[in-house]
Design a protein around this motif. Structure first.
Motif, mmCIF file in Angstrom:
data_model
loop_
_atom_site.group_PDB
_atom_site.id
_atom_site.type_symbol
_atom_site.label_atom_id
_atom_site.label_comp_id
_atom_site.label_asym_id
_atom_site.label_seq_id
_atom_site.Cartn_x
_atom_site.Cartn_y
_atom_site.Cartn_z
ATOM 1 N N UNK A 19 4.829 -0.349 -16.554
ATOM 2 C CA UNK A 19 5.396 -0.656 -15.225
ATOM 3 C C UNK A 19 4.316 -1.265 -14.327
ATOM 4 N N UNK A 20 3.114 -0.693 -14.356
ATOM 5 C CA UNK A 20 2.013 -1.200 -13.520
ATOM 6 C C UNK A 20 1.659 -2.638 -13.919
ATOM 7 N N UNK A 21 1.527 -2.882 -15.229
ATOM 8 C CA UNK A 21 1.136 -4.223 -15.688
ATOM 9 C C UNK A 21 2.230 -5.259 -15.406
ATOM 10 N N UNK A 22 3.489 -4.901 -15.710
ATOM 11 C CA UNK A 22 4.589 -5.827 -15.408
ATOM 12 C C UNK A 22 4.681 -6.066 -13.900
ATOM 13 N N UNK A 23 4.512 -4.979 -13.136
ATOM 14 C CA UNK A 23 4.576 -5.080 -11.675
ATOM 15 C C UNK A 23 3.493 -5.981 -11.136
ATOM 16 N N UNK A 24 2.274 -5.841 -11.660
ATOM 17 C CA UNK A 24 1.172 -6.696 -11.198
ATOM 18 C C UNK A 24 1.413 -8.159 -11.583
ATOM 19 N N UNK A 25 1.945 -8.370 -12.794
ATOM 20 C CA UNK A 25 2.262 -9.741 -13.228
ATOM 21 C C UNK A 25 3.307 -10.352 -12.291
ATOM 22 N N UNK A 26 4.312 -9.557 -11.946
ATOM 23 C CA UNK A 26 5.377 -10.034 -11.050
ATOM 24 C C UNK A 26 4.810 -10.310 -9.648
ATOM 25 N N UNK A 31 11.830 -18.370 -12.133
ATOM 26 C CA UNK A 31 12.871 -17.986 -13.102
ATOM 27 C C UNK A 31 12.389 -16.812 -13.959
ATOM 28 N N UNK A 32 11.119 -16.876 -14.391
ATOM 29 C CA UNK A 32 10.561 -15.777 -15.191
ATOM 30 C C UNK A 32 10.502 -14.498 -14.360
ATOM 31 N N UNK A 33 10.003 -14.619 -13.137
ATOM 32 C CA UNK A 33 9.827 -13.447 -12.264
ATOM 33 C C UNK A 33 11.160 -12.751 -12.004
ATOM 34 N N UNK A 34 12.163 -13.526 -11.613
ATOM 35 C CA UNK A 34 13.427 -12.889 -11.208
ATOM 36 C C UNK A 34 14.123 -12.200 -12.373
ATOM 37 N N UNK A 35 13.853 -12.667 -13.608
ATOM 38 C CA UNK A 35 14.509 -12.029 -14.750
ATOM 39 C C UNK A 35 13.701 -10.870 -15.328
ATOM 40 N N UNK A 36 12.373 -11.010 -15.357
ATOM 41 C CA UNK A 36 11.557 -9.888 -15.842
ATOM 42 C C UNK A 36 11.644 -8.717 -14.853
ATOM 43 N N UNK A 37 11.802 -9.051 -13.579
ATOM 44 C CA UNK A 37 11.929 -7.988 -12.568
ATOM 45 C C UNK A 37 13.078 -7.041 -12.919
ATOM 46 N N UNK A 69 3.036 -13.548 -9.772
ATOM 47 C CA UNK A 69 3.994 -14.666 -9.757
ATOM 48 C C UNK A 69 4.529 -14.875 -8.338
ATOM 49 N N UNK A 70 4.744 -13.766 -7.629
ATOM 50 C CA UNK A 70 5.206 -13.851 -6.239
ATOM 51 C C UNK A 70 4.208 -14.601 -5.375
ATOM 52 N N UNK A 71 2.906 -14.384 -5.643
ATOM 53 C CA UNK A 71 1.858 -15.087 -4.894
ATOM 54 C C UNK A 71 1.954 -16.594 -5.131
ATOM 55 N N UNK A 72 2.131 -16.983 -6.409
ATOM 56 C CA UNK A 72 2.273 -18.397 -6.763
ATOM 57 C C UNK A 72 3.455 -19.028 -6.022
ATOM 58 N N UNK A 73 4.583 -18.297 -5.997
ATOM 59 C CA UNK A 73 5.802 -18.828 -5.377
ATOM 60 C C UNK A 73 5.593 -19.002 -3.866
ATOM 61 N N UNK A 74 4.957 -18.000 -3.232
ATOM 62 C CA UNK A 74 4.689 -18.104 -1.798
ATOM 63 C C UNK A 74 3.764 -19.282 -1.507
ATOM 64 N N UNK A 75 2.734 -19.449 -2.362
ATOM 65 C CA UNK A 75 1.810 -20.573 -2.190
ATOM 66 C C UNK A 75 2.546 -21.896 -2.374
ATOM 67 N N UNK A 97 5.619 0.611 -5.015
ATOM 68 C CA UNK A 97 6.196 1.228 -6.221
ATOM 69 C C UNK A 97 5.179 1.210 -7.363
ATOM 70 N N UNK A 98 4.430 0.102 -7.478
ATOM 71 C CA UNK A 98 3.365 0.043 -8.502
ATOM 72 C C UNK A 98 2.344 1.142 -8.216
ATOM 73 N N UNK A 99 2.001 1.284 -6.939
ATOM 74 C CA UNK A 99 1.020 2.292 -6.533
ATOM 75 C C UNK A 99 1.523 3.712 -6.855
ATOM 76 N N UNK A 100 2.822 3.937 -6.644
ATOM 77 C CA UNK A 100 3.396 5.262 -6.940
ATOM 78 C C UNK A 100 3.265 5.581 -8.431
#
Lengths: 153, 100
Positions: free
Chosen positions: A129-136, A86-92, A139-145, A16-19
């Motif tokens: 959208x691109x910047x928020x998406x990349x930030x999210x 918590x930040x990721x799920x709400x900013x999303x 954050x997803x990478x951090x959570x997976x790690x 979606x970010x790519x689109x």
């Protein structure tokens, strides 16, 4: 092994970010078929955000909440859930509405390429959208790690 | 397709503000979080459902009373400012909530 739902959620989000990146690039260098392509990319980007929302939500409720969240909170880096997740799920939650607004402008202005105000508005919204998406995504990478570090990822 | 973009902008701004308010209230008041959870089974799902319904209702309410006007760029800038500030507020709220 990582849950395939995480990969599907992340993939839909990244696509979606790519689109919206494609919308941005198309508007910067418009050609003959730009308006048609921009409409298609924006529509696909919006649909993908909703798909990412549904898959992510299902994963969150079914696997993350019962298994991953308690493990992360009891581990050495509880801030990964308490701050990052918590930040990721709400900013999303902002993204579907921003995508609808962007797509709405694109479909409402038939003279998008000649109307500088409409064009710059779409460019600004795509950038957001691109910047928020990349930030999210980051954050997803951090959570997976974090999940991997406590043996549940 | 012709949407009322002014209404769409304002409904986006107000929906983002609603998400921030629901998020912070839910963390500060356990009874409010329990109320949100009781509706769909999870507070985050309720926030998503509430936001979506709110977005649609506000769009139609503003569309009925406001004609679509000029100043599109300014409206979009307001939306962007609202989104960025809201993201910062949510992030810092959770940082402070965690360290306190």
């Amino acid at each position: 092994m990582a849950n395939p739902l995480v990969a599907m959620h992340a993939m839909a989000g990244i696509l979606s970010i790519f689109a919206f990146l494609l919308v941005f690039v198309e508007l910067l260098s418009p050609g003959e078929k730009t308006i048609k392509r921009v409409k298609i990319f924006a529509l696909i980007g919006t649909i993908l955000i909703f798909i990412s929302w549904i898959i992510g939500g299902y994963y969150y409720l079914t696997y993350y909440g019962p298994d991953v969240k308690p493990a992360i909170k009891e581990g050495s880096n509880p801030w990964i859930h308490s701050v990052i997740m918590e930040t990721k799920e709400h900013i999303f939650l902002f993204l579907p509405f921003l995508a609808i607004l962007t797509t709405g402008i694109i479909f409402s202005y038939s003279n998008l390429l000649k109307n500088n105000k409409a064009k710059s508005s779409v460019l600004l919204l795509c950038a957001l959208i691109i910047l928020l998406g990349l930030a999210i995504a980051g954050m997803g990478y951090f959570i997976s790690a974090g999940a991997r570090a406590v043996g549940v990822g | 397709m012709k949407l009322n973009i002014k209404s769409l902008n304002y409904s986006t701004i107000l929906t983002i503000c609603l998400i921030v308010v629901l998020t912070i209230l839910g963390e500060l008041s356990e009874s409010f979080k329990t109320f949100l959870t009781s509706i769909t089974g999870h507070h985050w799902v309720t926030k998503g459902v509430f936001s979506s319904i709110f977005f649609v209702i506000i769009y139609f309410l503003i569309s009925r009373t406001n004609k679509d006007g000029a100043e599109l760029t300014r409206q979009v800038i307001y939306t962007i400012i609202a989104a960025v500030l809201s993201a910062i507020i949510i992030f810092w709220f959770y940082v402070l909530h965690f360290v306190s």
